[in-house]
Design a protein around this motif. Structure first.
Motif, PDB file in Angstrom:
ATOM      1  N   LYS A 256       4.341   1.642  -7.939  1.00 53.16           N
ATOM      2  CA  LYS A 256       4.427   0.228  -7.632  1.00 53.16           C
ATOM      3  C   LYS A 256       5.418   0.069  -6.495  1.00 53.16           C
ATOM      4  CE  LYS A 256       6.182  -2.851 -10.587  1.00 53.16           C
ATOM      5  NZ  LYS A 256       6.184  -3.799 -11.686  1.00 53.16           N
ATOM      6  N   ILE A 257       5.082  -0.750  -5.528  1.00 52.38           N
ATOM      7  CA  ILE A 257       5.978  -1.046  -4.420  1.00 52.38           C
ATOM      8  C   ILE A 257       6.320  -2.524  -4.500  1.00 52.38           C
ATOM      9  CG2 ILE A 257       6.263  -1.135  -1.919  1.00 52.38           C
ATOM     10  CD1 ILE A 257       4.172   1.068  -1.728  1.00 52.38           C
ATOM     11  N   ILE A 258       7.600  -2.819  -4.486  1.00 56.06           N
ATOM     12  CA  ILE A 258       8.039  -4.206  -4.490  1.00 56.06           C
ATOM     13  C   ILE A 258       8.647  -4.464  -3.123  1.00 56.06           C
ATOM     14  CG2 ILE A 258       9.467  -5.928  -5.644  1.00 56.06           C
ATOM     15  CD1 ILE A 258       9.629  -3.884  -8.007  1.00 56.06           C
ATOM     16  N   ALA A 259       8.113  -5.433  -2.401  1.00 51.40           N
ATOM     17  CA  ALA A 259       8.631  -5.770  -1.075  1.00 51.40           C
ATOM     18  C   ALA A 259       8.882  -7.265  -1.036  1.00 51.40           C
ATOM     19  CB  ALA A 259       7.648  -5.369   0.010  1.00 51.40           C
ATOM     20  N   ALA A 260      10.149  -7.624  -0.971  1.00 48.90           N
ATOM     21  CA  ALA A 260      10.543  -9.035  -0.922  1.00 48.90           C
ATOM     22  C   ALA A 260       9.833  -9.838  -2.013  1.00 48.90           C
ATOM     23  CB  ALA A 260      10.275  -9.627   0.450  1.00 48.90           C
ATOM     24  N   GLU A 261       9.876  -9.314  -3.226  1.00 44.23           N
ATOM     25  CA  GLU A 261       9.349  -9.956  -4.426  1.00 44.23           C
ATOM     26  C   GLU A 261       7.822 -10.082  -4.458  1.00 44.23           C
ATOM     27  OE1 GLU A 261      11.612 -13.496  -5.192  1.00 44.23           O
ATOM     28  OE2 GLU A 261      13.482 -12.393  -5.158  1.00 44.23           O
ATOM     29  N   LYS A 262       7.103  -9.302  -3.631  1.00 46.71           N
ATOM     30  CA  LYS A 262       5.652  -9.178  -3.742  1.00 46.71           C
ATOM     31  C   LYS A 262       5.379  -7.793  -4.298  1.00 46.71           C
ATOM     32  CE  LYS A 262       4.201 -12.382  -0.236  1.00 46.71           C
ATOM     33  NZ  LYS A 262       3.456 -12.616   0.971  1.00 46.71           N
ATOM     34  N   TYR A 263       4.326  -7.656  -5.084  1.00 44.52           N
ATOM     35  CA  TYR A 263       4.069  -6.418  -5.800  1.00 44.52           C
ATOM     36  C   TYR A 263       2.801  -5.753  -5.288  1.00 44.52           C
ATOM     37  CZ  TYR A 263       7.563  -8.521  -8.716  1.00 44.52           C
ATOM     38  OH  TYR A 263       8.725  -9.101  -9.142  1.00 44.52           O
ATOM     39  N   TYR A 264       2.926  -4.476  -4.940  1.00 40.36           N
ATOM     40  CA  TYR A 264       1.792  -3.688  -4.451  1.00 40.36           C
ATOM     41  C   TYR A 264       1.616  -2.494  -5.386  1.00 40.36           C
ATOM     42  CZ  TYR A 264       2.803  -6.247  -0.148  1.00 40.36           C
ATOM     43  OH  TYR A 264       3.044  -7.232   0.777  1.00 40.36           O
ATOM     44  N   TYR A 265       0.364  -2.099  -5.610  1.00 36.50           N
ATOM     45  CA  TYR A 265       0.086  -0.980  -6.500  1.00 36.50           C
ATOM     46  C   TYR A 265      -0.706   0.089  -5.771  1.00 36.50           C
ATOM     47  CZ  TYR A 265       1.681  -4.289  -9.907  1.00 36.50           C
ATOM     48  OH  TYR A 265       2.447  -5.188 -10.586  1.00 36.50           O
ATOM     49  N   LEU A 266      -0.298   1.340  -5.935  1.00 38.00           N
ATOM     50  CA  LEU A 266      -0.992   2.458  -5.300  1.00 38.00           C
ATOM     51  C   LEU A 266      -1.776   3.225  -6.344  1.00 38.00           C
ATOM     52  CD1 LEU A 266       1.428   1.888  -3.342  1.00 38.00           C
ATOM     53  CD2 LEU A 266       1.339   4.289  -2.799  1.00 38.00           C
ATOM     54  N   PRO A 267      -3.051   3.494  -6.083  1.00 36.62           N
ATOM     55  CA  PRO A 267      -3.810   4.338  -7.012  1.00 36.62           C
ATOM     56  C   PRO A 267      -3.212   5.739  -7.044  1.00 36.62           C
ATOM     57  CG  PRO A 267      -5.232   3.362  -5.334  1.00 36.62           C
ATOM     58  CD  PRO A 267      -3.827   3.052  -4.952  1.00 36.62           C
ATOM     59  N   GLY A 268      -3.116   6.324  -8.225  1.00 33.28           N
ATOM     60  CA  GLY A 268      -2.510   7.640  -8.373  1.00 33.28           C
ATOM     61  C   GLY A 268      -3.184   8.727  -7.555  1.00 33.28           C
ATOM     62  N   SER A 269      -4.507   8.586  -7.318  1.00 34.36           N
ATOM     63  CA  SER A 269      -5.230   9.638  -6.620  1.00 34.36           C
ATOM     64  C   SER A 269      -4.877   9.738  -5.138  1.00 34.36           C
ATOM     65  CB  SER A 269      -6.733   9.405  -6.757  1.00 34.36           C
ATOM     66  OG  SER A 269      -7.066   8.152  -6.198  1.00 34.36           O
ATOM     67  N   SER A 270      -4.350   8.674  -4.540  1.00 39.45           N
ATOM     68  CA  SER A 270      -4.092   8.703  -3.111  1.00 39.45           C
ATOM     69  C   SER A 270      -2.609   8.620  -2.753  1.00 39.45           C
ATOM     70  CB  SER A 270      -4.856   7.575  -2.418  1.00 39.45           C
ATOM     71  OG  SER A 270      -4.440   6.339  -2.928  1.00 39.45           O
ATOM     72  N   VAL A 271      -1.734   8.865  -3.708  1.00 40.26           N
ATOM     73  CA  VAL A 271      -0.297   8.781  -3.446  1.00 40.26           C
ATOM     74  C   VAL A 271       0.144   9.812  -2.410  1.00 40.26           C
ATOM     75  CG1 VAL A 271       1.959   9.201  -4.500  1.00 40.26           C
ATOM     76  CG2 VAL A 271       0.343   7.699  -5.600  1.00 40.26           C
ATOM     77  N   THR A 272      -0.352  11.032  -2.502  1.00 43.35           N
ATOM     78  CA  THR A 272       0.044  12.090  -1.560  1.00 43.35           C
ATOM     79  C   THR A 272      -0.322  11.709  -0.133  1.00 43.35           C
ATOM     80  OG1 THR A 272      -0.157  13.790  -3.242  1.00 43.35           O
ATOM     81  CG2 THR A 272      -0.269  14.521  -0.964  1.00 43.35           C
ATOM     82  N   ALA A 273      -1.556  11.318   0.078  1.00 44.59           N
ATOM     83  CA  ALA A 273      -1.988  10.914   1.420  1.00 44.59           C
ATOM     84  C   ALA A 273      -1.220   9.688   1.894  1.00 44.59           C
ATOM     85  CB  ALA A 273      -3.483  10.626   1.418  1.00 44.59           C
ATOM     86  N   TYR A 274      -0.953   8.763   0.976  1.00 44.09           N
ATOM     87  CA  TYR A 274      -0.247   7.531   1.317  1.00 44.09           C
ATOM     88  C   TYR A 274       1.130   7.830   1.908  1.00 44.09           C
ATOM     89  CZ  TYR A 274       1.729   2.852   0.771  1.00 44.09           C
ATOM     90  OH  TYR A 274       2.319   1.643   1.013  1.00 44.09           O
ATOM     91  N   PHE A 275       1.897   8.671   1.207  1.00 45.32           N
ATOM     92  CA  PHE A 275       3.259   8.966   1.678  1.00 45.32           C
ATOM     93  C   PHE A 275       3.258   9.851   2.922  1.00 45.32           C
ATOM     94  CE2 PHE A 275       4.612   7.439  -2.530  1.00 45.32           C
ATOM     95  CZ  PHE A 275       5.618   6.594  -2.127  1.00 45.32           C
ATOM     96  N   LYS A 276       2.320  10.781   3.015  1.00 39.76           N
ATOM     97  CA  LYS A 276       2.241  11.612   4.225  1.00 39.76           C
ATOM     98  C   LYS A 276       1.922  10.753   5.448  1.00 39.76           C
ATOM     99  CE  LYS A 276       1.332  16.161   2.353  1.00 39.76           C
ATOM    100  NZ  LYS A 276       0.446  17.314   2.305  1.00 39.76           N
ATOM    101  N   LYS A 277       0.991   9.827   5.292  1.00 40.99           N
ATOM    102  CA  LYS A 277       0.650   8.936   6.402  1.00 40.99           C
ATOM    103  C   LYS A 277       1.811   7.993   6.726  1.00 40.99           C
ATOM    104  CE  LYS A 277      -4.324   9.055   5.681  1.00 40.99           C
ATOM    105  NZ  LYS A 277      -5.491   8.366   5.155  1.00 40.99           N
ATOM    106  N   MET A 278       2.536   7.574   5.694  1.00 36.28           N
ATOM    107  CA  MET A 278       3.691   6.710   5.931  1.00 36.28           C
ATOM    108  C   MET A 278       4.746   7.424   6.771  1.00 36.28           C
ATOM    109  SD  MET A 278       6.460   5.056   3.304  1.00 36.28           S
ATOM    110  CE  MET A 278       5.436   3.732   2.713  1.00 36.28           C
ATOM    111  N   VAL A 279       5.042   8.674   6.429  1.00 38.98           N
ATOM    112  CA  VAL A 279       6.048   9.437   7.174  1.00 38.98           C
ATOM    113  C   VAL A 279       5.585   9.644   8.620  1.00 38.98           C
ATOM    114  CG1 VAL A 279       7.111  11.725   7.357  1.00 38.98           C
ATOM    115  CG2 VAL A 279       7.166  10.492   5.194  1.00 38.98           C
ATOM    116  N   LEU A 280       4.301   9.954   8.821  1.00 40.95           N
ATOM    117  CA  LEU A 280       3.773  10.085  10.188  1.00 40.95           C
ATOM    118  C   LEU A 280       3.896   8.774  10.961  1.00 40.95           C
ATOM    119  CD1 LEU A 280       0.587  12.281   9.611  1.00 40.95           C
ATOM    120  CD2 LEU A 280       2.707  12.945  10.765  1.00 40.95           C
TER     121      LEU A 280
END
Length: 151
Positions: A102-126
């Motif tokens: 779960k990502i909380i950004a300025a009191e808004k809530y975002y949810y990441l599916p467990g299957s794509s967490v690895t790709a999500y963070f790798k793309k974020m770092v890039l």
């Protein structure tokens, strides 16, 4: 002539600043689900201060928090990435729609599916590297998720 103008300007600015309620500027990566060690609740902000606890954290409260204070530009880069990745936004803090992150950004809530967490963070770092964000922030994200970046 100059003195009344300065007094009026100072009074106007003081009233504007007094009437505003400051919203905390933070992004929180909060892992919900199976216990992955070592992991922290990662708090990213560009101001020092207390990061409020989410309702899930009050119930679970198992992960130690790790706070990173970065520059406003890098903070906005992370926030832009979170918003443009089009994951589900939740309205209720205590309800998990899907996923394990779960990502909380300025009191808004975002949810990441467990299957794509690895790709999500790798793309974020890039994305952060491409936008020349704070290197300490990038390293903190890499260090916090060793199973993604150092399998």
């Amino acid at each position: 002539m100059r003195t009344p103008f300065l007094i009026t300007a100072i009074l106007f600015l003081a009233l504007i600043a007094h009437g505003q309620t400051p919203t905390p500027h933070y992004i929180k990566f909060f892992h919900i689900g199976e216990n992955l060690v070592p992991v922290h609740t990662l708090n990213i902000s560009f101001e020092d201060g207390e990061v409020p606890k989410d309702s899930d954290e009050r119930v679970i409260d198992t992960l130690p928090p790790k706070s990173i204070v970065t520059d406003e530009r890098s903070y906005n880069n992370v926030l832009t990435y979170v918003k443009k990745t089009n994951f589900q936004i939740g309205k209720d803090a205590g309800k998990l729609y899907f996923g394990t992150f779960k990502i909380i950004a300025a009191e808004k809530y975002y949810y990441l599916p467990g299957s794509s967490v690895t790709a999500y963070f790798k793309k974020m770092v890039l994305y952060l590297k491409k936008n020349k964000s704070d290197p300490q922030l990038i390293q903190a994200i890499i260090d916090n998720y060793p199973w993604i970046f150092n399998p």
